[in-house]
Scaffold this active site. Structure first.
Site, mmCIF file in Angstrom:
data_model
loop_
_atom_site.group_PDB
_atom_site.id
_atom_site.type_symbol
_atom_site.label_atom_id
_atom_site.label_comp_id
_atom_site.label_asym_id
_atom_site.label_seq_id
_atom_site.Cartn_x
_atom_site.Cartn_y
_atom_site.Cartn_z
ATOM 1 N N ASP A 183 -5.629 23.160 5.228
ATOM 2 C CA ASP A 183 -6.927 22.896 5.860
ATOM 3 C C ASP A 183 -7.903 22.206 4.914
ATOM 4 O O ASP A 183 -8.485 21.164 5.243
ATOM 5 C CB ASP A 183 -7.544 24.196 6.385
ATOM 6 C CG ASP A 183 -6.818 24.723 7.611
ATOM 7 O OD1 ASP A 183 -5.896 24.033 8.101
ATOM 8 O OD2 ASP A 183 -7.156 25.822 8.065
ATOM 9 N N ARG A 189 -17.739 36.312 -0.502
ATOM 10 C CA ARG A 189 -18.278 35.053 0.002
ATOM 11 C C ARG A 189 -19.639 34.683 -0.605
ATOM 12 O O ARG A 189 -19.851 33.530 -0.971
ATOM 13 C CB ARG A 189 -18.360 35.088 1.525
ATOM 14 C CG ARG A 189 -16.992 35.161 2.204
ATOM 15 C CD ARG A 189 -16.096 34.001 1.786
ATOM 16 N NE ARG A 189 -14.775 34.044 2.408
ATOM 17 C CZ ARG A 189 -13.644 34.268 1.763
ATOM 18 N NH1 ARG A 189 -13.659 34.477 0.450
ATOM 19 N NH2 ARG A 189 -12.493 34.280 2.400
ATOM 20 N N ASP A 236 -16.899 34.572 8.025
ATOM 21 C CA ASP A 236 -17.141 33.887 6.761
ATOM 22 C C ASP A 236 -18.084 32.702 6.895
ATOM 23 O O ASP A 236 -18.847 32.398 5.970
ATOM 24 C CB ASP A 236 -15.821 33.435 6.141
ATOM 25 C CG ASP A 236 -15.047 34.590 5.535
ATOM 26 O OD1 ASP A 236 -15.655 35.659 5.326
ATOM 27 O OD2 ASP A 236 -13.844 34.432 5.262
ATOM 28 N N SER A 282 -2.684 35.767 8.024
ATOM 29 C CA SER A 282 -3.866 35.187 7.393
ATOM 30 C C SER A 282 -4.336 36.180 6.342
ATOM 31 O O SER A 282 -4.642 37.336 6.669
ATOM 32 C CB SER A 282 -4.960 34.947 8.437
ATOM 33 O OG SER A 282 -6.152 34.528 7.806
#
Length: 488
Positions: free
Chosen positions: A102, A183, A212, A264
């Protein structure tokens, strides 16, 4: 101040540092005025100067025209580079980069759609050296002008994990906030890098369904509201892995040859999360081969292991008397806890964006530390302080989960947590055995526990006869209500 000179054949951006030339730039024949161009003067950080030939639709002599400000929602532009329309012009973008498929295709996509340089940024938050290997080569092969890697492990543990630990922040009874805490430290570093390299925008590869995206962007807002934020998953036509691979091949981006995980995952020094595949059905038991940080508790050592965790003012500082830095301490506890199968959590949580999600988390070191910190507080904090702390911990966890790390409310609550844990200094002894953490002892020089008072033996401080008066007064409201109901 940079200027935009537009000729009949090309567009040249004249800046104080360099000039960028874009050949074969064509203007739409349907445009009657510069107001329709949709070019932002604030995005170019310049005045727009238009130079045309005498037979054009503009005045024949050179003159300056200020670009019209467009809204942030307007992605239409009037210029095209090699026939490709730009959504809007950006100078340089800092991209949160992992090296996966990605983020690898985001690099050429940004260059193609925003005409910008791309600086890839990777944060080392303890995800493992294997995930950092070869990143610079991958980034430059994708079209990035440079890769910036920063080691944030100590900052992550000291300034983000430990405050949550001290606050007792747990989201929805189980989740120890591993991704939620990571994050904001990554986004904070991205803002710093953007300033260092002179970028006017940041970008991330988060999808529109997850938490996120909120965590990244709220941090950007809080630390530098002037930065633009580009989120490809809200704009591009790529809908899945096959589309991304096709785009990568078309743009000569090396496609990762490693086998695609069916899960994931997100890993850092605090935890490892698993989502997707069979986990999407809450009725399914996780496969044992999914776990990576912890062994199957059944296969853990048959002998228990004892640990003594030293704590100063609510924060851990040592293991078995050995003082360690925050990141080193957590890394060692992960190793020890993982060996005993500690810290597996399987839960269905409520995402910030509204949907429920099932995730499995491995947090061996964090589980050990939460157990130790909470147990020491049982000695050093009084009843009402513990109750208020627990109430605030729920809100604290919610704020962190929702990406509001730099919210003044969380910062104020953190100041409260820091103040009330000043006396939480001592040690806790734990027993690790086949997936469980048991407390076997706790000590503190600030302990509110007094053996001479708590003992069943009579003492000088506590007179058991005093209990009668206390109970009569404490139970008076109940007694009055009963008298009313009985007509007394």
């Amino acid at each position: 101040m940079a200027q935009l000179a537009i000729s009949s054949s090309n567009v040249i951006f004249h800046g104080s540092k360099r000039a960028q030339i874009y050949d074969k730039v064509h203007w739409s024949s349907k445009m009657d005025s510069l107001q329709e161009l949709g070019v932002k003067a604030s995005e170019f950080q310049c005045h727009a100067i238009v130079q045309t030939r005498a037979n054009s639709g503009f005045a024949s002599n050179n003159h300056a025209i200020r670009a019209v400000l467009a809204s942030d929602k307007d992605n239409m532009t009037s210029a095209s580079v090699d026939g490709k329309f730009l959504r809007k012009k950006l100078n340089k973008v800092v991209l949160a980069y992992s090296g996966g498929l990605d983020t690898s295709v985001i690099v050429p996509w940004l260059r193609e759609n925003y005409g910008c340089e791309v600086v890839c940024f990777t944060a080392d938050v303890g995800q493992g050296l294997q995930e950092l290997e070869g990143l610079e080569q991958k980034a430059k092969a994708s079209g990035a002008c440079q890769l910036v890697v920063k080691d944030l492990k100590e900052e992550f543990v000291k300034d983000f994990i430990f405050p949550c630990l001290r606050a007792g922040a747990i989201y929805e009874r189980k989740y120890l906030l591993g991704t939620s805490m990571a994050r904001p430290v990554i986004a904070k570093a991205m803002v710093d890098v953007a300033k260092e390299v002179g970028a006017d925008a940041v970008s991330h590869g988060c999808t529109g369904k997850g938490n996120d995206q909120v965590r990244f962007e709220l941090t950007f807002f809080a630390l530098n509201p002037e930065l633009s934020c580009v989120v490809p998953w809200r704009e591009w036509e790529i809908t899945g892995r096959e589309d991304a691979i096709e785009y990568a091949i078309k743009h000569n981006v090396p496609v990762p040859v490693t086998k695609k995980s069916i899960y994931s995952r997100d890993r850092n020094l605090w935890h490892l999360s698993h989502e997707g595949d069979i986990l999407e059905d809450p009725a399914n038991e996780p496969a044992e081969d999914m776990y990576m940080m912890t062994v199957d508790p059944i296969k853990a050592p048959n002998e228990p292991e004892y640990l003594k965790i030293g704590i100063v003012e609510g924060l851990p500082v040592s293991i078995n008397g050995k003082e360690l830095s925050p990141a080193s301490l957590l890394a060692e506890l992960n190793e020890i806890g993982g060996k005993h199968g500690i810290g597996r959590i399987d839960m269905v949580e409520n995402r910030l964006v509204g949907m429920k999600s099932r995730g499995v988390y491995e947090t061996p070191g964090g589980t050990i530390l939460f157990t130790a910190a909470r147990e020491l507080e049982s000695l050093t904090l009084d009843r009402e302080t513990i109750q208020i702390k627990d109430i605030l911990a729920l809100k604290y966890a919610e704020l962190v989960y929702a990406g509001r790390w730099f919210d003044p409310l969380r910062e104020s609550m953190d100041a409260f947590m820091k103040e009330i844990t000043k006396t939480t200094t001592g040690s806790v002894t734990l027993k690790l055995y086949k997936g469980s953490v048991s407390v076997t002892g706790r000590e503190s020089s600030n302990s509110l526990y007094r053996q001479d008072i708590s003992s069943f033996e009579n003492g000088d401080i506590y007179n058991q006869a005093d209990a009668a008066g206390f109970i009569r007064l404490y139970g008076l409201p109940m007694r009055v209500r009963a008298m009313l109901e009985k007509g007394l």
